[in-house]
Write a protein that holds these residues in place. Structure first.
Motif, PDB file in Angstrom:
ATOM      1  N   LEU A  75       0.829  -1.203   0.000  1.00  0.00           N
ATOM      2  CA  LEU A  75       0.000   0.000   0.000  1.00  0.00           C
ATOM      3  C   LEU A  75       0.869   1.261   0.000  1.00  0.00           C
ATOM      4  CD1 LEU A  75      -2.858   1.151   0.090  1.00  0.00           C
ATOM      5  CD2 LEU A  75      -2.779   0.932   2.572  1.00  0.00           C
ATOM      6  N   ALA A  76       1.929   1.249   0.794  1.00  0.00           N
ATOM      7  CA  ALA A  76       2.849   2.395   0.834  1.00  0.00           C
ATOM      8  C   ALA A  76       3.482   2.628  -0.534  1.00  0.00           C
ATOM      9  CB  ALA A  76       3.923   2.170   1.893  1.00  0.00           C
ATOM     10  N   ARG A  77       3.800   1.555  -1.252  1.00  0.00           N
ATOM     11  CA  ARG A  77       4.385   1.695  -2.596  1.00  0.00           C
ATOM     12  C   ARG A  77       3.390   2.305  -3.580  1.00  0.00           C
ATOM     13  NH1 ARG A  77       6.353  -3.692  -1.352  1.00  0.00           N
ATOM     14  NH2 ARG A  77       8.481  -3.475  -0.583  1.00  0.00           N
ATOM     15  N   GLU A  78       2.102   2.088  -3.340  1.00  0.00           N
ATOM     16  CA  GLU A  78       1.080   2.708  -4.186  1.00  0.00           C
ATOM     17  C   GLU A  78       0.944   4.194  -3.883  1.00  0.00           C
ATOM     18  OE1 GLU A  78      -2.755   0.654  -4.478  1.00  0.00           O
ATOM     19  OE2 GLU A  78      -1.762  -1.126  -3.684  1.00  0.00           O
ATOM     20  N   ILE A  79       1.152   4.572  -2.638  1.00  0.00           N
ATOM     21  CA  ILE A  79       1.015   5.967  -2.215  1.00  0.00           C
ATOM     22  C   ILE A  79       2.253   6.781  -2.593  1.00  0.00           C
ATOM     23  CG2 ILE A  79       0.837   7.475  -0.183  1.00  0.00           C
ATOM     24  CD1 ILE A  79      -0.794   5.174   1.144  1.00  0.00           C
ATOM     25  N   LEU A  80       3.413   6.180  -2.454  1.00  0.00           N
ATOM     26  CA  LEU A  80       4.688   6.876  -2.603  1.00  0.00           C
ATOM     27  C   LEU A  80       4.844   7.686  -3.892  1.00  0.00           C
ATOM     28  CD1 LEU A  80       7.370   7.370  -1.169  1.00  0.00           C
ATOM     29  CD2 LEU A  80       8.270   5.359  -2.338  1.00  0.00           C
ATOM     30  N   PRO A  81       4.407   7.216  -5.059  1.00  0.00           N
ATOM     31  CA  PRO A  81       4.623   7.999  -6.286  1.00  0.00           C
ATOM     32  C   PRO A  81       3.799   9.281  -6.374  1.00  0.00           C
ATOM     33  CG  PRO A  81       4.115   5.705  -6.808  1.00  0.00           C
ATOM     34  CD  PRO A  81       3.859   5.893  -5.353  1.00  0.00           C
ATOM     35  N   ASN A  82       2.826   9.441  -5.507  1.00  0.00           N
ATOM     36  CA  ASN A  82       1.935  10.599  -5.593  1.00  0.00           C
ATOM     37  C   ASN A  82       2.569  11.838  -4.968  1.00  0.00           C
ATOM     38  OD1 ASN A  82      -0.213   9.151  -6.871  1.00  0.00           O
ATOM     39  ND2 ASN A  82      -0.503   8.124  -4.915  1.00  0.00           N
ATOM     40  N   GLY A  83       2.030  12.985  -5.334  1.00  0.00           N
ATOM     41  CA  GLY A  83       2.588  14.259  -4.879  1.00  0.00           C
ATOM     42  C   GLY A  83       2.553  14.390  -3.361  1.00  0.00           C
ATOM     43  N   PRO A  84       3.705  14.565  -2.723  1.00  0.00           N
ATOM     44  CA  PRO A  84       3.754  14.607  -1.257  1.00  0.00           C
ATOM     45  C   PRO A  84       2.997  15.788  -0.650  1.00  0.00           C
ATOM     46  CG  PRO A  84       5.910  15.122  -2.187  1.00  0.00           C
ATOM     47  CD  PRO A  84       5.045  14.681  -3.319  1.00  0.00           C
ATOM     48  N   VAL A  85       3.017  16.947  -1.290  1.00  0.00           N
ATOM     49  CA  VAL A  85       2.277  18.089  -0.761  1.00  0.00           C
ATOM     50  C   VAL A  85       0.775  17.798  -0.851  1.00  0.00           C
ATOM     51  CG1 VAL A  85       1.787  20.559  -1.016  1.00  0.00           C
ATOM     52  CG2 VAL A  85       4.124  19.698  -1.355  1.00  0.00           C
ATOM     53  N   ALA A  86       0.343  17.273  -1.981  1.00  0.00           N
ATOM     54  CA  ALA A  86      -1.072  16.945  -2.155  1.00  0.00           C
ATOM     55  C   ALA A  86      -1.512  15.879  -1.147  1.00  0.00           C
ATOM     56  CB  ALA A  86      -1.338  16.467  -3.577  1.00  0.00           C
ATOM     57  N   LEU A  87      -0.674  14.889  -0.911  1.00  0.00           N
ATOM     58  CA  LEU A  87      -1.015  13.857   0.072  1.00  0.00           C
ATOM     59  C   LEU A  87      -1.179  14.460   1.461  1.00  0.00           C
ATOM     60  CD1 LEU A  87       1.388  11.007  -1.069  1.00  0.00           C
ATOM     61  CD2 LEU A  87      -1.120  10.998  -1.209  1.00  0.00           C
ATOM     62  N   ARG A  88      -0.242  15.310   1.850  1.00  0.00           N
ATOM     63  CA  ARG A  88      -0.299  15.926   3.168  1.00  0.00           C
ATOM     64  C   ARG A  88      -1.569  16.756   3.321  1.00  0.00           C
ATOM     65  NH1 ARG A  88       3.539  19.547   2.952  1.00  0.00           N
ATOM     66  NH2 ARG A  88       2.176  21.334   3.098  1.00  0.00           N
ATOM     67  N   VAL A  89      -1.881  17.555   2.317  1.00  0.00           N
ATOM     68  CA  VAL A  89      -3.035  18.438   2.388  1.00  0.00           C
ATOM     69  C   VAL A  89      -4.338  17.632   2.291  1.00  0.00           C
ATOM     70  CG1 VAL A  89      -4.183  20.384   1.260  1.00  0.00           C
ATOM     71  CG2 VAL A  89      -1.722  20.411   1.573  1.00  0.00           C
ATOM     72  N   ALA A  90      -4.356  16.587   1.490  1.00  0.00           N
ATOM     73  CA  ALA A  90      -5.545  15.738   1.405  1.00  0.00           C
ATOM     74  C   ALA A  90      -5.837  15.085   2.751  1.00  0.00           C
ATOM     75  CB  ALA A  90      -5.357  14.673   0.326  1.00  0.00           C
ATOM     76  N   LYS A  91      -4.791  14.660   3.447  1.00  0.00           N
ATOM     77  CA  LYS A  91      -4.969  14.070   4.780  1.00  0.00           C
ATOM     78  C   LYS A  91      -5.578  15.084   5.729  1.00  0.00           C
ATOM     79  CE  LYS A  91      -2.468  11.598   8.409  1.00  0.00           C
ATOM     80  NZ  LYS A  91      -3.054  12.290   9.549  1.00  0.00           N
ATOM     81  N   ILE A  92      -5.093  16.305   5.685  1.00  0.00           N
ATOM     82  CA  ILE A  92      -5.659  17.365   6.528  1.00  0.00           C
ATOM     83  C   ILE A  92      -7.130  17.589   6.189  1.00  0.00           C
ATOM     84  CG2 ILE A  92      -5.582  19.861   6.988  1.00  0.00           C
ATOM     85  CD1 ILE A  92      -2.481  19.623   6.605  1.00  0.00           C
ATOM     86  N   ALA A  93      -7.450  17.666   4.895  1.00  0.00           N
ATOM     87  CA  ALA A  93      -8.827  17.913   4.473  1.00  0.00           C
ATOM     88  C   ALA A  93      -9.761  16.810   4.961  1.00  0.00           C
ATOM     89  CB  ALA A  93      -8.898  18.051   2.955  1.00  0.00           C
ATOM     90  N   VAL A  94      -9.342  15.561   4.821  1.00  0.00           N
ATOM     91  CA  VAL A  94     -10.180  14.442   5.264  1.00  0.00           C
ATOM     92  C   VAL A  94     -10.311  14.444   6.777  1.00  0.00           C
ATOM     93  CG1 VAL A  94     -10.363  11.934   5.402  1.00  0.00           C
ATOM     94  CG2 VAL A  94      -9.698  13.005   3.245  1.00  0.00           C
ATOM     95  N   ASP A  95      -9.184  14.529   7.479  1.00  0.00           N
ATOM     96  CA  ASP A  95      -9.207  14.462   8.944  1.00  0.00           C
ATOM     97  C   ASP A  95     -10.019  15.604   9.549  1.00  0.00           C
ATOM     98  OD1 ASP A  95      -7.666  12.181   8.817  1.00  0.00           O
ATOM     99  OD2 ASP A  95      -5.810  13.159   9.453  1.00  0.00           O
ATOM    100  N   GLN A  96      -9.767  16.821   9.108  1.00  0.00           N
ATOM    101  CA  GLN A  96     -10.507  17.956   9.661  1.00  0.00           C
ATOM    102  C   GLN A  96     -11.955  17.965   9.192  1.00  0.00           C
ATOM    103  OE1 GLN A  96      -8.376  21.627   8.984  1.00  0.00           O
ATOM    104  NE2 GLN A  96      -6.670  20.994  10.288  1.00  0.00           N
ATOM    105  N   GLY A  97     -12.180  17.579   7.953  1.00  0.00           N
ATOM    106  CA  GLY A  97     -13.528  17.558   7.409  1.00  0.00           C
ATOM    107  C   GLY A  97     -14.442  16.562   8.109  1.00  0.00           C
ATOM    108  N   MET A  98     -13.881  15.493   8.620  1.00  0.00           N
ATOM    109  CA  MET A  98     -14.687  14.497   9.326  1.00  0.00           C
ATOM    110  C   MET A  98     -15.127  14.978  10.710  1.00  0.00           C
ATOM    111  SD  MET A  98     -15.340  11.957   7.441  1.00  0.00           S
ATOM    112  CE  MET A  98     -15.999  10.873   8.697  1.00  0.00           C
ATOM    113  N   GLN A  99     -14.549  16.054  11.184  1.00  0.00           N
ATOM    114  CA  GLN A  99     -14.879  16.569  12.520  1.00  0.00           C
ATOM    115  C   GLN A  99     -15.974  17.632  12.488  1.00  0.00           C
ATOM    116  OE1 GLN A  99     -13.423  14.972  15.080  1.00  0.00           O
ATOM    117  NE2 GLN A  99     -12.414  13.776  13.495  1.00  0.00           N
ATOM    118  N   VAL A 100     -16.418  18.004  11.289  1.00  0.00           N
ATOM    119  CA  VAL A 100     -17.371  19.099  11.150  1.00  0.00           C
ATOM    120  C   VAL A 100     -18.503  18.690  10.202  1.00  0.00           C
ATOM    121  CG1 VAL A 100     -15.615  20.856  11.619  1.00  0.00           C
ATOM    122  CG2 VAL A 100     -16.006  20.116   9.273  1.00  0.00           C
ATOM    123  N   ASP A 101     -19.493  19.561  10.053  1.00  0.00           N
ATOM    124  CA  ASP A 101     -20.572  19.281   9.112  1.00  0.00           C
ATOM    125  C   ASP A 101     -20.035  19.354   7.673  1.00  0.00           C
ATOM    126  OD1 ASP A 101     -21.421  22.111   7.837  1.00  0.00           O
ATOM    127  OD2 ASP A 101     -20.852  22.383   9.936  1.00  0.00           O
TER     128      ASP A 101
END
Length: 131
Positions: A66-92
């Motif tokens: 799974l990590a090998r599937e994630i690794l080729p993707n843009g690191p900034v986009a991955l970091r920001v997508a994680k923030i969007a999902v994590d924070q978005g799940m805490q609100v409406d």
């Protein structure tokens, strides 16, 4: 043991009554919690509680795959997508959309975004630098 606590006259602790409904929906979570049902690994997969099943001793290899599937993707986009999902799940949902827009705006000026679009246009693999 997932959701067996009510059989002991207690409720799921450590956030279990909050995380499980968000993961599988309120009605399924209530059923599991109220019945104190214990799930097999296959049932946990079917409910969406786990993403993958592996044979004994193969979990680490699956995680690496799974990590090998994630690794080729843009690191900034991955970091920001994680923030969007994590924070978005805490609100409406509408607030989640605002968080997503704010996160997306952080990607616009990055060199990685330009590299990704250029690589797509040129039909080549992108080379991201986290910039």
């Amino acid at each position: 043991q997932l959701a067996c606590q009510t059989g002991l006259a207690i409720i799921p602790g450590a956030g279990g009554t909050q995380r499980l409904p968000r993961l599988i929906g309120a009605s399924k979570a209530k059923e599991l919690i109220f019945t104190a049902r214990r799930l097999t690994a296959q049932q946990a997969l079917e409910y969406g509680i786990v993403n993958h099943l592996t044979e004994a001793g193969q979990a680490f290899d699956r995680a690496l795959q799974l990590a090998r599937e994630i690794l080729p993707n843009g690191p900034v986009a991955l970091r920001v997508a994680k923030i969007a999902v994590d924070q978005g799940m805490q609100v409406d949902r509408n607030t989640g959309f605002i968080i997503e827009q704010q996160c997306y705006a952080q990607i616009i000026p990055t060199k990685d975004r330009i590299e990704g679009l250029t690589a797509f246009k040129e039909k080549r693999a992108p080379v991201y630098r986290g910039e």
